[in-house]
Design an enzyme around this catalytic site. Sequence first.
Site, PDB file in Angstrom:
ATOM      1  N   ASP A  13      -3.006  -3.452 -13.926  1.00 18.75           N
ATOM      2  CA  ASP A  13      -3.801  -2.364 -13.348  1.00 18.75           C
ATOM      3  C   ASP A  13      -4.533  -1.686 -14.494  1.00 18.75           C
ATOM      4  O   ASP A  13      -3.908  -1.315 -15.500  1.00 18.75           O
ATOM      5  CB  ASP A  13      -2.897  -1.335 -12.660  1.00 18.75           C
ATOM      6  CG  ASP A  13      -2.256  -1.866 -11.383  1.00 18.75           C
ATOM      7  OD1 ASP A  13      -2.277  -3.097 -11.166  1.00 18.75           O
ATOM      8  OD2 ASP A  13      -1.730  -1.047 -10.608  1.00 18.75           O
ATOM      9  N   ASP A 132      -1.604  -0.894   2.365  1.00 20.27           N
ATOM     10  CA  ASP A 132      -0.852   0.024   1.500  1.00 20.27           C
ATOM     11  C   ASP A 132      -0.316   1.136   2.393  1.00 20.27           C
ATOM     12  O   ASP A 132      -1.106   1.900   2.966  1.00 20.27           O
ATOM     13  CB  ASP A 132      -1.769   0.595   0.421  1.00 20.27           C
ATOM     14  CG  ASP A 132      -2.438  -0.506  -0.400  1.00 20.27           C
ATOM     15  OD1 ASP A 132      -1.794  -1.545  -0.615  1.00 20.27           O
ATOM     16  OD2 ASP A 132      -3.597  -0.334  -0.808  1.00 20.27           O
TER      17      ASP A 132
HETATM   18  O1  LIG Z   1      -2.051  -0.635  -7.480  1.00 19.79           O
HETATM   19  C1  LIG Z   1      -1.926   0.598  -7.513  1.00 19.79           C
HETATM   20  O2  LIG Z   1      -1.030   1.156  -8.180  1.00 19.79           O
HETATM   21  C2  LIG Z   1      -2.891   1.444  -6.733  1.00 19.79           C
HETATM   22  C3  LIG Z   1      -2.697   2.810  -6.739  1.00 19.79           C
HETATM   23  C4  LIG Z   1      -3.553   3.624  -6.037  1.00 19.79           C
HETATM   24  C5  LIG Z   1      -4.621   3.058  -5.352  1.00 19.79           C
HETATM   25  C6  LIG Z   1      -4.814   1.695  -5.339  1.00 19.79           C
HETATM   26  C7  LIG Z   1      -3.958   0.867  -6.023  1.00 19.79           C
HETATM   27  N1  LIG Z   1      -4.082  -0.497  -6.064  1.00 19.79           N
HETATM   28  C8  LIG Z   1      -4.796  -1.370  -5.245  1.00 19.79           C
HETATM   29  O3  LIG Z   1      -6.189  -1.046  -5.127  1.00 19.79           O
HETATM   30  C9  LIG Z   1      -6.651  -1.663  -3.968  1.00 19.79           C
HETATM   31  C10 LIG Z   1      -7.339  -0.679  -3.073  1.00 19.79           C
HETATM   32  O4  LIG Z   1      -8.586  -0.346  -3.574  1.00 19.79           O
HETATM   33  P1  LIG Z   1      -9.722   0.073  -2.538  1.00 19.79           P
HETATM   34  O5  LIG Z   1      -9.073   1.041  -1.625  1.00 19.79           O
HETATM   35  O6  LIG Z   1     -10.122  -1.190  -1.864  1.00 19.79           O
HETATM   36  O7  LIG Z   1     -10.754   0.673  -3.402  1.00 19.79           O
HETATM   37  C11 LIG Z   1      -5.469  -2.195  -3.209  1.00 19.79           C
HETATM   38  O8  LIG Z   1      -5.303  -3.575  -3.525  1.00 19.79           O
HETATM   39  C12 LIG Z   1      -4.324  -1.412  -3.813  1.00 19.79           C
HETATM   40  O9  LIG Z   1      -3.100  -2.084  -3.629  1.00 19.79           O
END
Ligand SMILES: O=C(O)c1ccccc1N[C@@H]1O[C@H](COP(=O)(O)O)[C@@H](O)[C@H]1O
Length: 243
Positions: A13, A132
Amino acid sequence: MSTHRLELLPAVDVRDGQAVRLVHGESGSETSYGDPLEAALTWQRAGAEWLHLVDLDAAFGTGDNRERIAEVVRTMDIKVELSGGIRDDASLAAALATGCTRVNLGTAALESPEWVAKVIAEFGDRIAVGLDVRGTTLRGRGWTRDGGDLYETLARLDSEGCARYVVTDIAKDGTLQGPNVELLKNVCAATDKPVVASGGVSSLDDLRVLATLVPEGVEGAIVGKALYAKAFTLEEALEAVSV
Ligand SMILES: O=C(O)c1ccccc1N[C@@H]1O[C@H](COP(=O)(O)O)[C@@H](O)[C@H]1O
């Protein structure tokens, strides 16, 4: 039903150019682990077949790490699942152009259902959707906003042909408390599509438990904090799930 070995996806990340781990995905809870390319290469050298790569700034709306991310994907010889901030045609085109194997859509699946249906139809299994959740409520925009019911959204995405889901229990993420097995079983019971488990892996035993769910539909597991905290090595993890 699958009889395959559980796939392991070490996570990188990226926030503000650095590889980080968060707790419950909360902005400000970062622990930094240095250069994301070095981290990715470490997992590749250890035998990873997949990398789960997240642009956290793009997910939180605090900028992006597009160049760094593209460099990581370009350098890897292994498959990359890319996520964070992929919410429209331009960001999807940029993500796919990195050469990643697939992308993972989060917020867009909650806020732009028509667009997501369109790209699922167009790009097939290069599109996964990240579910999520807190409880059974989906969260988007950096996990800060509610985005509807897990099972209603899953049914809609299934009907649109979504190829795969990445299921994260936010309450477990970054906590080393073990995965939410009940949630994973429930999601697997609700869809025929493969599920990648995310959140909470803390030990080799957790991975062995997830491996027992492969016949139910759990295809893979994302491993983050446990690897960075050296709870076990990736080599040990790969060995633990090789059956
Ligand atoms: O992976 C994380 O810790 C995380 C924390 C907070 C937000 C998103 C996170 N990860 C991943 O990002 C994508 C979502 O991004 P979007 O909403 O499409 O812009 C998703 O895969 C989360 O698991």
